[in-house]
Design a protein around this motif. Sequence first.
Motif, mmCIF file in Angstrom:
data_model
loop_
_atom_site.group_PDB
_atom_site.id
_atom_site.type_symbol
_atom_site.label_atom_id
_atom_site.label_comp_id
_atom_site.label_asym_id
_atom_site.label_seq_id
_atom_site.Cartn_x
_atom_site.Cartn_y
_atom_site.Cartn_z
ATOM 1 N N ASP A 114 0.827 -1.202 0.000
ATOM 2 C CA ASP A 114 0.000 0.000 0.000
ATOM 3 C C ASP A 114 0.867 1.261 0.000
ATOM 4 N N ARG A 121 2.243 -4.494 -9.357
ATOM 5 C CA ARG A 121 2.346 -5.025 -7.996
ATOM 6 C C ARG A 121 3.413 -6.116 -7.890
ATOM 7 N N LEU A 168 -4.325 -3.233 0.573
ATOM 8 C CA LEU A 168 -4.748 -2.709 -0.732
ATOM 9 C C LEU A 168 -6.044 -1.912 -0.598
#
Length: 244
Positions: free
Chosen positions: A35, A177, A223
């Motif tokens: 994050d 990611r 997330l």
Amino acid sequence: MKAPEALLERIGDNQARDQGLKRLILLLTQLGDFDSMEYAQALVPVLPRLDQAGIRPLAIAIGDSAGAERFCAFTGMPRELLQVESDARLHQALELSPGLQAPGGPWPSLLLMCAGIGSPGTLAEVLRGYTGDRSAAQRFAGDEIVSTGVLPPIPAGLFRRAGGEGFQRPFELATLRLRNMNEVLRHWSTYVPDDRFITQRGGTFLLDSDDSLLYIYRDRGILGFSATMERPLAFLDPWLNDVG
């Protein structure tokens, strides 16, 4: 409503420099948290517009100076905009979620959160990374060669073949990611010198020039650093739309 006193005390040293400006304070999680990486990557491209709008950003993460240096080199975040805390006391004072606290300590808790347990929205957000999202921005330019450090270099044109252009294509966010994950895992001890706080979640605070609170968001799951993950900075639209 005035901003939380714990936050004002923490950023008090910047008061004179920031006089007359709005302040955007990002309480990031661990520097090695996905994050934190994604939030910084979303913020960096709009820094010039924030400056034009009179908004001074500051990110505060859990980690140390060595991790902060590497984090900024990887994400492009200017080093002067990132400060670090050695623990989660500030996060706790601001009533940010500690994340799941399962028996066995932080690692079992983190793994359960990654599976969506005690982490609302995580699985849906993971899925969005693979399926694409027409309401989100394109992540890679058409002529870019994407290196994840895990897979062979990928021509970004492959994403166009998978879905087109001008929006987030299937597998595009998942590829970003994967690149972030490879960076973190290869340098885990630098990014996360103390794993006691790996489940701690973050938050966003937008303060007016008089320290009143214009916007607040407290993250509840992995997330989930924004209320609108397809456009993480949509809450800034009322101020950024005026500056083009």
